[in-house]
Design a protein around this motif. Structure first.
Motif, mmCIF file in Angstrom:
data_model
loop_
_atom_site.group_PDB
_atom_site.id
_atom_site.type_symbol
_atom_site.label_atom_id
_atom_site.label_comp_id
_atom_site.label_asym_id
_atom_site.label_seq_id
_atom_site.Cartn_x
_atom_site.Cartn_y
_atom_site.Cartn_z
ATOM 1 N N GLN A 37 -32.563 -44.313 -13.521
ATOM 2 C CA GLN A 37 -31.547 -43.633 -12.717
ATOM 3 C C GLN A 37 -32.094 -42.373 -12.048
ATOM 4 O O GLN A 37 -31.356 -41.668 -11.370
ATOM 5 N N LEU A 38 -33.371 -42.120 -12.251
ATOM 6 C CA LEU A 38 -34.021 -40.923 -11.724
ATOM 7 C C LEU A 38 -35.253 -41.326 -10.936
ATOM 8 O O LEU A 38 -36.121 -42.019 -11.449
ATOM 9 N N GLU A 39 -35.324 -40.905 -9.688
ATOM 10 C CA GLU A 39 -36.446 -41.308 -8.834
ATOM 11 C C GLU A 39 -37.048 -40.108 -8.124
ATOM 12 O O GLU A 39 -36.325 -39.290 -7.531
ATOM 13 N N HIS A 40 -38.355 -40.021 -8.181
ATOM 14 C CA HIS A 40 -39.079 -39.008 -7.420
ATOM 15 C C HIS A 40 -39.485 -39.624 -6.091
ATOM 16 O O HIS A 40 -40.290 -40.557 -6.042
ATOM 17 N N ILE A 41 -38.911 -39.125 -5.016
ATOM 18 C CA ILE A 41 -39.227 -39.611 -3.670
ATOM 19 C C ILE A 41 -40.364 -38.743 -3.139
ATOM 20 O O ILE A 41 -40.156 -37.747 -2.443
ATOM 21 N N GLY A 42 -41.581 -39.087 -3.514
ATOM 22 C CA GLY A 42 -42.735 -38.287 -3.135
ATOM 23 C C GLY A 42 -43.148 -38.514 -1.692
ATOM 24 O O GLY A 42 -42.814 -39.520 -1.077
ATOM 25 N N PHE A 43 -43.890 -37.573 -1.155
ATOM 26 C CA PHE A 43 -44.372 -37.704 0.226
ATOM 27 C C PHE A 43 -45.680 -36.951 0.390
ATOM 28 O O PHE A 43 -46.023 -36.073 -0.405
ATOM 29 N N GLY A 44 -46.410 -37.301 1.443
ATOM 30 C CA GLY A 44 -47.674 -36.651 1.753
ATOM 31 C C GLY A 44 -47.454 -35.356 2.518
ATOM 32 O O GLY A 44 -46.330 -34.861 2.643
ATOM 33 N N THR A 45 -48.519 -34.824 3.062
ATOM 34 C CA THR A 45 -48.445 -33.533 3.749
ATOM 35 C C THR A 45 -48.511 -33.689 5.264
ATOM 36 O O THR A 45 -49.009 -34.691 5.782
ATOM 37 N N TYR A 105 -35.051 -37.296 -5.998
ATOM 38 C CA TYR A 105 -35.701 -35.999 -5.832
ATOM 39 C C TYR A 105 -36.731 -36.095 -4.716
ATOM 40 O O TYR A 105 -37.775 -36.723 -4.881
ATOM 41 N N CYS A 106 -36.434 -35.481 -3.573
ATOM 42 C CA CYS A 106 -37.364 -35.508 -2.443
ATOM 43 C C CYS A 106 -38.285 -34.294 -2.540
ATOM 44 O O CYS A 106 -37.966 -33.199 -2.040
ATOM 45 N N VAL A 107 -39.406 -34.503 -3.178
ATOM 46 C CA VAL A 107 -40.346 -33.425 -3.459
ATOM 47 C C VAL A 107 -41.766 -33.957 -3.259
ATOM 48 O O VAL A 107 -42.042 -35.136 -3.514
ATOM 49 N N ASP A 108 -42.646 -33.088 -2.807
ATOM 50 C CA ASP A 108 -44.070 -33.403 -2.619
ATOM 51 C C ASP A 108 -44.604 -34.291 -3.748
ATOM 52 O O ASP A 108 -44.345 -34.033 -4.930
ATOM 53 N N GLN A 109 -45.338 -35.334 -3.381
ATOM 54 C CA GLN A 109 -45.812 -36.296 -4.376
ATOM 55 C C GLN A 109 -46.789 -35.676 -5.383
ATOM 56 O O GLN A 109 -47.039 -36.255 -6.445
ATOM 57 N N ARG A 110 -47.293 -34.471 -5.090
ATOM 58 C CA ARG A 110 -48.175 -33.796 -6.036
ATOM 59 C C ARG A 110 -47.421 -33.335 -7.287
ATOM 60 O O ARG A 110 -48.039 -32.940 -8.276
ATOM 61 N N GLN A 111 -46.098 -33.412 -7.243
ATOM 62 C CA GLN A 111 -45.275 -33.054 -8.399
ATOM 63 C C GLN A 111 -44.910 -34.268 -9.250
ATOM 64 O O GLN A 111 -44.038 -34.176 -10.117
ATOM 65 N N SER A 112 -45.567 -35.378 -9.003
ATOM 66 C CA SER A 112 -45.174 -36.634 -9.659
ATOM 67 C C SER A 112 -45.255 -36.561 -11.184
ATOM 68 O O SER A 112 -44.371 -37.067 -11.887
ATOM 69 N N GLU A 113 -46.304 -35.931 -11.722
ATOM 70 C CA GLU A 113 -46.446 -35.877 -13.176
ATOM 71 C C GLU A 113 -45.327 -35.039 -13.799
ATOM 72 O O GLU A 113 -44.779 -35.411 -14.856
ATOM 73 N N HIS A 114 -44.983 -33.935 -13.157
ATOM 74 C CA HIS A 114 -43.897 -33.095 -13.670
ATOM 75 C C HIS A 114 -42.602 -33.895 -13.764
ATOM 76 O O HIS A 114 -41.902 -33.857 -14.792
ATOM 77 N N PHE A 126 -38.151 -36.870 -16.358
ATOM 78 C CA PHE A 126 -37.338 -38.090 -16.347
ATOM 79 C C PHE A 126 -37.407 -38.813 -17.689
ATOM 80 O O PHE A 126 -36.401 -39.319 -18.190
ATOM 81 N N ARG A 127 -38.584 -38.859 -18.270
ATOM 82 C CA ARG A 127 -38.719 -39.508 -19.574
ATOM 83 C C ARG A 127 -37.980 -38.725 -20.656
ATOM 84 O O ARG A 127 -37.397 -39.321 -21.572
ATOM 85 N N ALA A 128 -38.002 -37.401 -20.545
ATOM 86 C CA ALA A 128 -37.275 -36.581 -21.513
ATOM 87 C C ALA A 128 -35.772 -36.829 -21.396
ATOM 88 O O ALA A 128 -35.063 -36.896 -22.409
#
Length: 598
Positions: free
Chosen positions: A384-392, A357-366, A371-373
Motif C-alpha cells: 500500500q506504500l509506493e516510492h515513485i522515484g525519478f531521475g535528475t 511518495y514522489c521523491v528522488d529515486q536516491r531516497q529508495s533505501e530510506h 515501508f517495511r517498518a
C-alpha cells in the motif's frame, strides 16, 4: 512509433480469444495491436506463432483456422493470413463510425473509470521552511501533480499533500540564530504574557540568509550547536514564544511557496507538515515497543526490517535493508520516525488505502526501510506504500542542473527564465503578435510552463534528462508548444465554423487519415490505464503527442470547412471536436493548459 490500442482492440481481442479457446489454445493469444502498415489492416495478431509451438503445428495452419472461425463476425470486414502465420484484421466502417461517435458524445472522451475506487494520498513537492524551492523540487512537484490528476480522473478519491518540512533541528537552528540577531524580540522573553505580534519579524529573504549561515556555524561551534538543540527541545515541548515564532516561519515560507506552485499550476489539498504528527510519536513508540519490534541497538531504539543478510564491504555480513532508527542514542526521534508516524496518521485520519511518495529515486533505501517498518507494525501494508522515484534534470554536461556560478538554481528563477524565453520565442516567431499585450503575456506564460512540464513528463520518470530550453520551446517536434498549437489550431477551426454556420454532425469515417485519427483517439483509454497502473505520465504524454500528429495528418489530407459535401464537413468538424476534447483532457492530466488562441 508504437501506438496504443483501445476499445476496438478489445472487441477484436474478444473474438480472437474465443476462437483460440475453441481450438484448445489460451484466450490470451487473441490479443492484438495496431497494424504497423495500412496494407496489414487495422490490427494484427501473432498469437498463432505461439499457438503453433504449443500444439506442434505450423503457425500458418493455426492462423487459417482462427481466420475461418471469426470471418464474418460483427465488426470484422475481412481477415487475412500473412507470412508465417500473422493475422491481419480489417474493421467494418460501421464499427469505426460507432466508436467515433461514442468518443464524441462521451464527456470523458473514451476514458473509463476504475471499478473499485480507492482512497489515495499522493505525497509530492516536499518544500521546507526557510528554504526556497530549487530545480530539484521541479520533478517531484509536476510528476506528483500529474499522478494526482490521473488517479482522480480514473475515479479514485485522491488527496495531494505537500508534506511540509516544518519541524526538527532546523527550526531550533533558526530560533537560536534569530535570538542572537534580535534578542529583544518578545518571543525570547520567558516572562512575556501578552499576545505575540501578528506580523512576522522575518521575511523569507531573512530566513534564507539566516539558515545557511546557521547551518555552517553549527558544524564548528559546539556552544551554538547546544543552543540550537536546546531551542529545538523547548519548541517541541511547547514553549509559547518559540511556538509563535515558529508559526511565523511556517506562514512566511508557505505563502512564498504557494506563489511558486501557482506559477506552475500546481495545488495541494493538504499542507500537513512534520509538526502535525509530532504528537503521535510518543504513542507510536510505545506501540512499537508493546508489539515487540522496537529493540535496543547500541543505545538507540530501532526496528529491524531486513529479511536476509548480504555480504558487507568489510568481509562480514549486513542486513539487506538497514533498520529504521526510531530513537537516537541521545533520545531524539528521527526523520524516519516522523515518516512512520505520517503513515499512521494517513491511515487513521484519511483511511488511506494507497500512498504514493514522489521523491528522488536516491531516497529508495530510506523509503524501503520505512515501508517495511509500517508493514511490520501493522499500519499500512508494504504493497500500500509506493516510492515513485525519478531521475535528475541535468545540464548539458550530464550533471544535475546548476547556475553558471555552479550553485543550485532556485525554482523561482527557473520559472522566470522559462517565461522570459517563451515570450522572446513568441515575438521572434510572430506568434500572437496581433493580440493585446496582456493576453500575449498570458500566452507566453502558458507556452513556457507547457514547455517545462512536457519536457519532463514525456520522459519515463526513472530516467534523467538534459535541460535544453531552446529545444523545449520549439513549436516543432515532441514539445509542449507543439501540443498547444494543435489545440489552438482546432479552436480556430471551431470559431470559423461557427462564423460560417457549420455545425458538427455524425462522424462517418471514410478517408485513411480519418481512420488513423480515430484509431489514435481509441487508444486513449489504454494510454490512460497504462499511466495509471505504471505510475508513468510519459505514457499519456506519448498519446497526446501521437494524437496531435494524427490530427495534423488529418488536417492536411482532409479539408474540413472546404469540403464540398455538407455531411462530410459536419463529420470532419465533429471528428476535430472529439480530438480537441480528448487532447485537452490529456494535457490537463499532465497539468498543462492550452490558450484559446495564439
Amino acid at each position: 512509433m508504437q501506438l496504443q490500442q483501445g476499445q476496438l482492440a478489445k472487441i477484436i481481442g474478444l473474438s480472437l480469444g474465443n476462437a483460440f479457446v475453441a481450438i484448445g489454445l489460451p484466450y490470451e493469444l487473441g490479443q492484438s495491436g495496431r497494424a504497423t502498415k495500412r496494407e496489414f489492416g487495422d490490427f494484427q495478431c501473432n498469437g498463432a506463432m505461439a499457438g503453433g509451438k504449443t500444439l506442434g503445428k505450423n503457425p500458418r495452419e493455426i492462423a487459417t483456422q482462427i481466420a475461418a472461425l471469426i470471418a464474418g463476425q460483427t465488426g470484422i470486414e475481412k481477415i487475412e493470413v500473412a507470412g508465417p502465420g500473422f493475422l491481419n484484421i480489417f474493421l467494418e466502417p460501421t464499427l469505426l463510425n460507432n466508436r467515433a461517435n461514442e468518443i464524441l458524445d462521451d464527456d470523458r472522451a473514451g476514458a473509463e473509470i476504475v471499478p473499485v475506487p480507492r482512497k489515495i494520498v499522493v505525497d509530492y513537492a516536499g518544500p521546507n521552511v526557510a528554504k526556497s524551492m530549487h530545480v530539484g523540487h521541479l520533478r517531484a512537484t509536476i510528476i506528483g501533480d500529474s499522478l494526482k490528476r490521473i488517479f482522480r480522473f480514473r475515479g479514485d478519491e485522491v488527496l495531494g499533500d505537500a508534506h511540509f518540512g516544518d519541524w526538527g533541528f532546523q527550526m531550533g537552528l533558526l530560533i537560536a540564530s534569530l535570538a542572537q540577531e534580535q534578542p529583544d524580540l518578545p518571543y525570547f522573553d520567558e516572562n512575556h504574557t501578552d499576545a505575540y505580534p501578528e506580523i512576522s519579524p522575518v521575511t523569507l529573504a531573512d530566513l534564507e540568509r539566516i539558515y545557511p549561515q546557521a547551518a555552517a556555524k553549527v558544524k564548528v561551534d559546539e556552544n551554538y550547536r547546544n543552543e540550537a538543540r536546546k531551542a529545538t527541545a523547548e519548541l517541541q515541548a511547547g514553549r509559547a514564544g518559540y511556538r509563535a515564532l515558529w508559526a511565523h516561519f511556517v506562514t512566511v515560507s508557505r505563502e512564498a511557496l504557494k506563489r511558486e506552485f501557482a506559477a506552475l499550476g500546481v495545488e495541494f489539498d493538504l499542507w500537513l507538515g512534520e509538526s502535525d504528527v509530532d504528537h503521535l510519536i510518543p504513542g507510536m513508540v510505545e506501540d512499537l515497543a508493546k508489539k515487540g519490534i522496537l529493540v535496543d541497538d547500541q543505545g538507540a531504539k530501532v526496528v529491524f526490517v531486513h529479511d536476509k543478510m548480504v555480504p558487507a564491504k568489510d568481509g562480514g555480513e549486513r542486513p539487506n535493508v538497514p533498520p529504521l532508527l526510531v530513537i537516537s542514542s541521545e533520545g531524539s526521534a528521527m526523520y524516519g520516525t516522523t515518516d512512520l508516524a505520517t503513515i499512521l496518521d494517513r491511515k487513521n485520519r484519511f483511511q488511506a488505502e494507497l500512498v504514493l511518495y514522489c521523491v528522488d529515486q536516491r531516497q529508495s533505501e530510506h523509503f524501503e526501510t520505512v515501508f517495511r517498518a509500517s508493514d511490520k507494525a501493522g499500519y499500512l501494508r508494504r504493497d500500500q506504500l509506493e516510492h515513485i522515484g525519478f531521475g535528475t534534470m541535468n545540464g548539458k554536461d550530464g550533471k544535475p542542473f546548476k547556475t553558471r556560478e555552479g550553485g543550485v538554481l532556485k525554482l523561482h528563477d527557473l520559472i522566470t527564465m522559462v517565461r522570459t524565453k517563451a515570450a522572446d520565442k513568441l515575438q521572434e516567431a510572430g506568434v500572437a503578435k496581433d493580440l493585446p499585450a496582456e493576453e500575449r503575456a498570458q500566452i507566453g506564460d502558458m507556452v513556457g510552463i507547457a514547455a517545462l512540464k512536457f519536457a519532463d513528463l514525456q520522459n519515463f520518470r526513472g530516467t534523467s534528462y538534459v535541460f535544453d530550453l531552446d529545444k523545449f520551446l520549439s513549436f516543432e517536434g515532441k514539445t509542449g508548444p507543439y501540443l498547444l498549437y494543435a489545440c489552438v489550431r482546432i479552436k480556430a477551426i471551431m470559431r470559423k465554423a461557427a462564423e460560417q454556420g457549420v455545425i458538427a454532425g455524425e462522424i462517418m469515417i471514410a478517408e485513411e487519415a480519418e481512420r488513423e485519427l480515430l484509431l489514435t483517439l481509441d487508444g486513449f483509454e489504454l494510454a490512460l490505464s497504462g499511466a495509471y497502473e505504471k505510475r508513468a505520465p510519459h505514457i499519456l504524454a506519448d498519446h497526446a503527442y501521437n494524437l496531435a500528429g494524427a490530427f495534423s495528418a488529418f488536417y492536411a489530407n482532409c479539408p474540413i470547412l472546404a469540403a464540398s459535401n455538407g455531411a462530410v464537413r459536419a463529420s470532419r468538424l465533429a471528428l476535430a471536436s472529439a480530438t480537441l476534447k480528448q487532447l485537452e483532457i490529456a494535457l490537463d492530466l499532465l497539468g498543462i493548459q492550452a490558450p484559446e488562441r495564439m
